[in-house]
Design a protein around this motif. Structure first.
Motif, PDB file in Angstrom:
ATOM      1  N   TYR A   8      36.124  59.760  31.510  1.00  0.00           N
ATOM      2  CA  TYR A   8      34.896  60.041  30.770  1.00  0.00           C
ATOM      3  C   TYR A   8      33.756  59.948  31.776  1.00  0.00           C
ATOM      4  O   TYR A   8      33.173  58.890  31.977  1.00  0.00           O
ATOM      5  N   LEU A  55      34.109  62.894  20.363  1.00  0.00           N
ATOM      6  CA  LEU A  55      33.439  62.084  21.373  1.00  0.00           C
ATOM      7  C   LEU A  55      31.933  62.318  21.294  1.00  0.00           C
ATOM      8  O   LEU A  55      31.488  63.379  20.858  1.00  0.00           O
ATOM      9  N   ALA A  64      31.020  61.850  28.137  1.00  0.00           N
ATOM     10  CA  ALA A  64      32.397  61.572  27.718  1.00  0.00           C
ATOM     11  C   ALA A  64      33.282  62.799  27.794  1.00  0.00           C
ATOM     12  O   ALA A  64      34.496  62.689  27.991  1.00  0.00           O
ATOM     13  N   THR A  65      32.702  63.987  27.658  1.00  0.00           N
ATOM     14  CA  THR A  65      33.494  65.217  27.702  1.00  0.00           C
ATOM     15  C   THR A  65      33.407  65.924  29.046  1.00  0.00           C
ATOM     16  O   THR A  65      33.922  67.036  29.195  1.00  0.00           O
TER      17      THR A  65
END
Length: 371
Positions: free
Chosen positions: A175, A271, A315-316
């Motif tokens: 992440y 997310l 996070a992505t």
């Protein structure tokens, strides 16, 4: 005096490994030994999802000489995937192709001695029943399943099936700057190691030890976090009761961030994308988790808000340095688990690639028993 390389090749032939393999893997044979190399060449590893961290992991596993690699993914290569590793090449027209199909040539070119199988689907591992997963793992004789960059709920389901099938399980993901590797090698995993010399025994031989790994669900259950660190093997907090220095060495900050991120994902189904409310929600979760786990307040009076903001915002996103570091560590541990030479991860590795920190925490498992 006999030639070391000729001797190694002769040993490998007796161990049913060809001269080509002996020559290709000579350096690691000297390091791990013939028996360990034999275990690796007889193994089947399944990689789920070719996003991010899978690239470096695959490279290291294939170059080390595992017997068979199965790769599975149901998505097409996007332009964003091109920057995550070497498996997808724009000049080869990878964008728009299924990820496994696009990666086949690159993987096979690394080591033609490794048998390669590609599945253009994640079923039944995603969306299927536990029984279906168990059947596939047994049919394909999968020794290790490595699930990369999947939601935690899916990882827990896959791990549960892997335990019933008798397959070792790894979960891993990144992440942004942060990442993790979780290992579940089963209820009775045996490995060999060399004990430290003592005044009474200056040249100890190999010894065996057995470890009992909990599942992903069991390891991170909060039901027994009120127990002290001395009872961590029963599910207690690995941080509760630690001194200030012990807590700093355990470096709980990244794990608290990951736990808060997984809580957000479970609650919201996705997310976070960096919204102000998302950052605040994750910060509140991380602080509650810090208290629930009994982290020494003098060592960590608060969870780093910059880390939480980064996790919530990225996070992505994939960062090549994080992918390279974590993928290398993951592959190394899978090989260690397959060879049963020296102790694998026990059992949660958290990594901060920008800070250069990697810490292994023992969650709901003991020290192990001499075999």
């Amino acid at each position: 005096m006999s030639d070391p390389q000729s001797s190694a090749q002769a040993q490998m032939t007796n161990g049913q490994i060809t001269e080509d393999e002996a020559s290709l893997y000579d350096r690691q044979i000297r390091l791990w030994g013939v028996e360990a190399q034999n275990r690796m060449r007889s193994s089947t590893v399944l990689i789920l999802s070719l996003r991010g961290v899978a690239h470096e992991t695959i490279k290291n596993l294939v170059l080390a000489g595992i017997g068979r690699l199965i790769v599975a993914d149901d998505s097409a290569v996007s332009s964003e995937d091109l920057g995550t590793g070497f498996l997808f090449r724009e000049e080869d027209g990878a964008v728009g192709q299924n990820r496994t199909k696009a990666a086949l040539h690159q993987i096979s070119s690394l080591n033609p001695l490794v048998s390669l199988t590609a599945w253009e689907s994640l079923a039944p591992f995603v969306g299927g029943s536990e029984g279906e997963i168990v059947d596939v793992l047994k049919k394909e004789k999968v020794d290790v399943i490595v699930a990369c960059d999947l939601p935690k709920a899916q990882l827990e389901s896959i791990d549960s099936a892997a335990r019933k099938a008798g397959s070792m399980f790894y979960a891993a993901g990144t992440y942004g700057f942060y990442g993790y590797v979780f290992a579940d090698l089963g209820e009775s995993y045996e490995y060999v190691y060399t004990p430290k010399p003592t005044p009474e025994n200056t040249s100890p031989g190999l010894a065996k030890k057995t470890l009992s790994y909990p599942s992903f669900t069991q390891a991170l259950s909060n039901e027994k976090w009120t127990l002290p660190a001395s009872q961590a093997a029963e599910g207690g907090s690995p941080y509760r009761g630690l001194t200030r220095n012990e807590t700093k060495n355990a470096a709980p900050g990244v794990v608290l961030g990951l736990l808060a991120l997984w809580e957000y994902e479970k609650k919201n189904g996705v997310l976070p994308a960096g919204g102000e409310g998302q950052v605040a929600e994750m910060q509140a979760s991380a602080e509650r988790l810090r208290l629930d786990l009994g982290v020494n307040g003098k060592a960590l009076p608060a969870v780093d808000p910059h880390m939480i903001e980064h996790l919530a915002s990225h996070a992505t996103h994939f960062f090549p340095p994080t992918l390279a570091v974590l993928g290398g560590l993951l592959a190394q541990d899978v090989l260690r688990a397959l060879s049963r030479k020296d102790r694998p991860i026990v059992n949660l590795l958290s990594v901060d690639s920008m800070g250069g920190v990697g810490t292994v925490g023992r969650w709901a498992m003991g020290e192990g028993k001499d075999a």
